[in-house]
Write a protein that holds these residues in place. Structure first.
Motif, PDB file in Angstrom:
ATOM      1  N   SER A 175      53.628  61.004  42.696  1.00  0.00           N
ATOM      2  CA  SER A 175      54.560  61.825  43.453  1.00  0.00           C
ATOM      3  C   SER A 175      53.856  63.027  44.081  1.00  0.00           C
ATOM      4  O   SER A 175      54.086  63.354  45.252  1.00  0.00           O
ATOM      5  CB  SER A 175      55.696  62.302  42.544  1.00  0.00           C
ATOM      6  OG  SER A 175      56.543  63.211  43.222  1.00  0.00           O
ATOM      7  N   GLY A 176      53.004  63.668  43.298  1.00  0.00           N
ATOM      8  CA  GLY A 176      52.286  64.833  43.804  1.00  0.00           C
ATOM      9  C   GLY A 176      51.391  64.496  44.981  1.00  0.00           C
ATOM     10  O   GLY A 176      51.296  65.257  45.946  1.00  0.00           O
ATOM     11  N   ARG A 177      50.742  63.343  44.922  1.00  0.00           N
ATOM     12  CA  ARG A 177      49.889  62.930  46.034  1.00  0.00           C
ATOM     13  C   ARG A 177      50.722  62.631  47.273  1.00  0.00           C
ATOM     14  O   ARG A 177      50.342  62.971  48.403  1.00  0.00           O
ATOM     15  CB  ARG A 177      49.067  61.706  45.634  1.00  0.00           C
ATOM     16  CG  ARG A 177      48.207  61.134  46.766  1.00  0.00           C
ATOM     17  CD  ARG A 177      47.216  62.153  47.331  1.00  0.00           C
ATOM     18  NE  ARG A 177      46.527  61.636  48.490  1.00  0.00           N
ATOM     19  CZ  ARG A 177      45.391  60.931  48.421  1.00  0.00           C
ATOM     20  NH1 ARG A 177      44.840  60.668  47.232  1.00  0.00           N
ATOM     21  NH2 ARG A 177      44.819  60.492  49.518  1.00  0.00           N
ATOM     22  N   MET A 178      51.864  62.011  47.061  1.00  0.00           N
ATOM     23  CA  MET A 178      52.719  61.663  48.206  1.00  0.00           C
ATOM     24  C   MET A 178      53.239  62.907  48.911  1.00  0.00           C
ATOM     25  O   MET A 178      53.238  62.984  50.152  1.00  0.00           O
ATOM     26  CB  MET A 178      53.879  60.774  47.735  1.00  0.00           C
ATOM     27  CG  MET A 178      53.434  59.406  47.260  1.00  0.00           C
ATOM     28  SD  MET A 178      54.763  58.427  46.516  1.00  0.00           S
ATOM     29  CE  MET A 178      55.658  57.933  47.984  1.00  0.00           C
ATOM     30  N   VAL A 179      53.684  63.900  48.150  1.00  0.00           N
ATOM     31  CA  VAL A 179      54.202  65.101  48.795  1.00  0.00           C
ATOM     32  C   VAL A 179      53.077  65.927  49.413  1.00  0.00           C
ATOM     33  O   VAL A 179      53.275  66.605  50.429  1.00  0.00           O
ATOM     34  CB  VAL A 179      55.057  65.943  47.821  1.00  0.00           C
ATOM     35  CG1 VAL A 179      54.204  66.654  46.782  1.00  0.00           C
ATOM     36  CG2 VAL A 179      55.906  66.951  48.589  1.00  0.00           C
ATOM     37  N   ALA A 180      51.871  65.846  48.833  1.00  0.00           N
ATOM     38  CA  ALA A 180      50.725  66.527  49.445  1.00  0.00           C
ATOM     39  C   ALA A 180      50.411  65.909  50.805  1.00  0.00           C
ATOM     40  O   ALA A 180      50.138  66.627  51.784  1.00  0.00           O
ATOM     41  CB  ALA A 180      49.507  66.440  48.524  1.00  0.00           C
ATOM     42  N   ASP A 181      50.450  64.578  50.878  1.00  0.00           N
ATOM     43  CA  ASP A 181      50.223  63.902  52.156  1.00  0.00           C
ATOM     44  C   ASP A 181      51.311  64.273  53.163  1.00  0.00           C
ATOM     45  O   ASP A 181      51.028  64.479  54.352  1.00  0.00           O
ATOM     46  CB  ASP A 181      50.199  62.388  51.960  1.00  0.00           C
ATOM     47  CG  ASP A 181      48.964  61.912  51.221  1.00  0.00           C
ATOM     48  OD1 ASP A 181      48.008  62.708  51.062  1.00  0.00           O
ATOM     49  OD2 ASP A 181      48.960  60.736  50.782  1.00  0.00           O
ATOM     50  N   LYS A 182      52.552  64.337  52.679  1.00  0.00           N
ATOM     51  CA  LYS A 182      53.662  64.693  53.570  1.00  0.00           C
ATOM     52  C   LYS A 182      53.480  66.109  54.101  1.00  0.00           C
ATOM     53  O   LYS A 182      53.679  66.368  55.299  1.00  0.00           O
ATOM     54  CB  LYS A 182      54.987  64.552  52.833  1.00  0.00           C
ATOM     55  CG  LYS A 182      56.215  64.853  53.667  1.00  0.00           C
ATOM     56  CD  LYS A 182      56.419  63.859  54.791  1.00  0.00           C
ATOM     57  CE  LYS A 182      56.729  62.469  54.279  1.00  0.00           C
ATOM     58  NZ  LYS A 182      57.092  61.540  55.410  1.00  0.00           N
ATOM     59  N   ALA A 183      53.118  67.046  53.225  1.00  0.00           N
ATOM     60  CA  ALA A 183      52.907  68.431  53.653  1.00  0.00           C
ATOM     61  C   ALA A 183      51.783  68.519  54.681  1.00  0.00           C
ATOM     62  O   ALA A 183      51.867  69.274  55.661  1.00  0.00           O
ATOM     63  CB  ALA A 183      52.603  69.311  52.450  1.00  0.00           C
ATOM     64  N   GLY A 184      50.723  67.722  54.481  1.00  0.00           N
ATOM     65  CA  GLY A 184      49.630  67.714  55.442  1.00  0.00           C
ATOM     66  C   GLY A 184      50.071  67.213  56.805  1.00  0.00           C
ATOM     67  O   GLY A 184      49.676  67.771  57.845  1.00  0.00           O
TER      68      GLY A 184
END
Length: 270
Positions: A201-210
């Protein structure tokens, strides 16, 4: 769109419908401004809006975690609270999608299944209801900012919500929409998914924020508070500059308050 225009809305629509607003837990607890914006938009579309005080959660946390008895209990309460309205409207594709799934909970109870199906048939996500049922084509709002838009999974895949918010945003004075790369990819929230699989989940939201940062937008908009709170939380941890709002707040001209995740944001609860 004024009330007279709304009254002639989509073919077959009730002239001046009585709408029950399903506020959602997250709006009630974290962002009451979304509920107020939903009421304002529905009233502009010629609806009479009521908020049943006996409503509670849509039951999705129980449903997604295998507690079908608990989900059915919640569904019965929701059905009883809303079955007398012409329509049920939620400012959330996730909750709206869950209400439409209620009939699945009562496969062995024909009476309740019939009532659940009747509720499902008249349940809509807010922006879809305004455009597809009430025929709303424009709003009287100004928002002179560069924004981007996140498509939530449930709204997109379960309810077919994609172009409806964009059509109304195109009529907001001064607003510039910068489309988000991979806008249809999940933000990583997924209800309890983010608890069960925090690293993914953390990786997915980091990608989304990027991807959001890459648009150089000042503001992120979306139609589901779960997604928006997740992304706003990521920006908060990173010290991001992007402000986060529910799309209804902008369309109703009510985005003059601090964004989600800002410590100055309005407090919720009822």
């Amino acid at each position: 769109m004024n009330a007279s225009a709304a009254d002639s809305g989509a073919a077959g629509a009730v002239a001046s419908p009585r709408v029950g607003l399903f506020v959602t837990c997250l709006a009630n607890i974290y962002r009451p401004n979304v509920g107020l914006a939903a009421v304002a938009l529905l009233e502009k579309a010629g609806c009479t809006v009521e908020v049943p005080m006996t409503q509670t959660c849509c039951g999705q946390p129980s449903y997604n975690n295998g507690d079908l008895d608990g989900a059915a209990k919640t569904a019965r309460q929701t059905i009883e609270a809303f079955e007398d309205f012409d329509y049920v409207v939620a400012p959330s594709g996730s909750c709206g999608g869950m209400l439409r799934d209620f009939p699945r909970l009562f496969a062995s109870e024909p009476g309740w299944q019939h009532r659940a199906q009747a509720l499902a048939d008249k349940t809509y996500e807010l922006i879809s209801f305004l455009t597809d049922i009430r025929g709303m084509t424009s709003v009287d709002a100004a928002y002179p900012h560069r924004v981007t838009y996140h498509d939530s999974c449930h709204g997109l895949r379960a309810l077919g919500i994609k172009e409806q918010p964009r059509r109304l945003l195109a009529t907001v004075r001064g607003l510039e929409l910068a489309e988000l790369a991979d806008s249809e990819i999940c933000c990583g929230f997924g209800g309890t998914f983010c608890v069960k699989y925090p690293e993914i989940s953390g990786r997915m939201v980091a990608d989304k924020a990027g991807a959001i940062n890459a648009t150089e937008a000042e503001v992120l908009l979306g139609g589901d508070l779960g997604c928006l709170l997740n992304i706003a939380g990521r920006f908060g941890r990173e010290g991001g500059r992007v402000r986060v709002y529910h799309v209804a707040e902008v369309l109703a001209g009510m985005a003059d308050v601090p964004g989600l995740g800002d410590p100055r944001q309005p407090k919720g609860g009822s």
